[in-house]
Design an enzyme around this catalytic site. Sequence first.
Site, PDB file in Angstrom:
ATOM      1  N   LYS A 118      33.607 -20.274 -24.845  1.00 20.85           N
ATOM      2  CA  LYS A 118      33.026 -18.937 -25.010  1.00 20.85           C
ATOM      3  C   LYS A 118      31.916 -18.939 -26.054  1.00 20.85           C
ATOM      4  CE  LYS A 118      36.874 -16.262 -23.356  1.00 20.85           C
ATOM      5  NZ  LYS A 118      38.026 -15.413 -23.631  1.00 20.85           N
ATOM      6  N   LYS A 160      38.673 -14.188 -31.413  1.00 22.36           N
ATOM      7  CA  LYS A 160      38.851 -14.826 -30.102  1.00 22.36           C
ATOM      8  C   LYS A 160      38.892 -16.340 -30.177  1.00 22.36           C
ATOM      9  CE  LYS A 160      36.645 -11.713 -26.801  1.00 22.36           C
ATOM     10  NZ  LYS A 160      35.538 -11.645 -25.828  1.00 22.36           N
ATOM     11  N   LYS A 203      32.199  -8.210 -32.205  1.00 24.73           N
ATOM     12  CA  LYS A 203      32.306  -6.772 -32.383  1.00 24.73           C
ATOM     13  C   LYS A 203      33.247  -6.214 -31.298  1.00 24.73           C
ATOM     14  CE  LYS A 203      30.163  -3.369 -34.576  1.00 24.73           C
ATOM     15  NZ  LYS A 203      30.858  -2.910 -35.726  1.00 24.73           N
ATOM     16  N   ARG A 294      33.322 -20.829 -10.631  1.00 27.27           N
ATOM     17  CA  ARG A 294      34.162 -21.075  -9.455  1.00 27.27           C
ATOM     18  C   ARG A 294      34.141 -19.858  -8.544  1.00 27.27           C
ATOM     19  NH1 ARG A 294      37.986 -17.425 -10.957  1.00 27.27           N
ATOM     20  NH2 ARG A 294      38.380 -17.273 -13.173  1.00 27.27           N
TER      21      ARG A 294
END
Lengths: 451, 81
Positions: A118, A160, A203, A294
Amino acid sequence: MGYFNKILIANRGEIARRIIRTCNRLGIQTVAVYSDADKDAPYVKEATESVNIGENQAKKSYLNIDKIIAAAKETNAEAIHPGYGFLSENPALVERCETENIVFIGPTAEVMKLMSSKLESRIQMSEAGIPVVPGSEKRLESVEQALTVADSLGFPLMLKASAGGGGIGMKLIQTEEELTKNFSSVKQQSQQFFGDDAVFLEKWISNPRHIEVQVAGDTHGNMVHLYERECSVQRRHQKVIEESPSPFLSEKQRGELVNAALTGAKHLGYTNVGTMEFIFDGEANFYFLEMNTRLQVEHPVTEEITGVDLVEWQLRIAANERLPLRQEEITKQGHAIECRVYAEDPVTYFPSPGTIETLKLVEDGARFEFGVVERTVVSPFYDPMIGKVIVHSEDRKTAIHKMKEVLAQMEISGIKTNISLLENIMSQKPFELGDYTTNFLQELADTIQIK
Amino acid sequence: MSQSKVVSPIPGVFYRKPSPEEDVYVNEGDTVSAGQVIGLVEVMKSYFEIKAEDDGVIESFAIEHEDSIDAGQEIAIINAK
C-alpha cells in the site's frame, strides 16, 4: 479460436466455474485443482480434467505453489489463471511460472510487487499525479516517528499495515494516546498475517464512498477503462453489494475518475485487467486507495453494462494479443447490480458451513454465479461466499425492482445465508436513493431488526 | 475433583497459538481460569476464541495444533477445582 490449448485454474468455487465457462466457449481445455474437501464440487466435474492438490487447509492445497506448478506440468497446461484471492496477488507464483515456462494470466511480478504494498502504490500513484489520501510517505519505524507524522496530519487517523487487506491490519486512531497504545500491535499483526511489519498513517475519511475503476492494458501499450463500480455496501470492510454505474457520480466526476485510473495504470505499464480503488469524501474529493492486479469478485456488473467478457480479455492479453476494443468502442448501457450470497447468519455475520439441501435459483433474466449446487458441502475451510446474483436493467430503479423479485424467489436451505439481509438492503430508502456510504450496513444494523 | 471437557461449537481448523511465531496459549498442566482463551478455531476465514469454562488445570489436549475439527469435537480436558 482459442488463445491457449489448455490452462490450469488455480482456484475453486464460483470463479473456477466462471473461468471454465469462457474457456469452453473459446475451445480452451481446462484443468481444475481441488483439495480433499472440494472433490465433489461442481467446478471439478465441469473442467476438462482435474488434479487433487491435497488437504483441506488452503495452505496445504490452494496456497501451495509447488503443488499448483506440479499439477500444471503433469497436465501440460500452458498457462495458469489464478482467479481472485489465494495466490492471485502473490508475485512468487508469477516468478515461478516464468522459470517453469508457464504463462501467468495476470500482470508482471514487478508490477504486482509494487501494487501489493500500500505504501509503494501510494508513492507510485503520487508520482503519476493522482491524488492519494494524505498520509506518511515512508514506513514508520518508531512510535516517536509516528507521533511526529500524526502531529503534522492531525487526528483522526488510520494506522495501516502496508501489506494489509480484507480489513485486517487497520486501526482508527483518535488521539496520541491511542497511537502510542496501538502502534506495536498493528505492526505485530501485520507481521503475523502478512509477513511484513511495515505500517503507515493516513488521514481518516469519515462517511466515505468506495468507488473503483475497471481498467485493462495489453502488452502493446494499449490501455482502456471499462467504467466504475460502486462498492460502498460493506460489512467488516468486505463488500456485499456492487453496482455499475455509481449512482453518486456526475458525468463530469466520472470523467475525472476514469482519467485518474487510466493515468495510474499507464504509469505502471499495467498488463492484465485490473482495478484502481478510490475513496470519496463528503465533498466528492477522491483519493487513490489501492490497486487490485486481478479479476475481481464484482467483475460481472462491468461485464453486464459493457458487454465485455473480462476473462476472455485476460486470456487475450496473456497471449500477447491486442485489446479487442478501443476506448471509444466501449460504451455502457443500463444499470447492473450484484449481490454476494454468503453462508452466514444475516445479523451476526457468523459463518454457517454445512450441506446445501435446497438451492432454487429462478433464472428469470438474472445471472447467477454460484460455486455450489444441491447437496454441495459448504466446508469451513474457505471463504463464506457461495455465489452471486447479478441483474441488469435499463435503469437503476428497474434493476433494484428486478433484484428484489429474484431474491424473493431464491431458496437456499441446509445452511444460513444472508439473503434476507440482501432483500432488506434493496428495500431501504437510502439504497433506493443511491444515498449511502460505507457506514450504511452498520447504520442499518443499529436501527432495524432484520427479520 | 471433577473433569470438564472443552468442545468446539463450530467446525474448522484448530490452533493452539495466537499466531505462528508465538507460544501456545496454554500448556498441559497449566492452571486456567474460566473465560481464559485456550485456542482458536478458524472457520471460513473468521477466528473464534475457545475459552475454558471452569477454573482448573489443563489435563490434556485431544487435538493437535492446526488439525481439522468438527462441531462438538473435544478440544481439551480440564480438571476443575
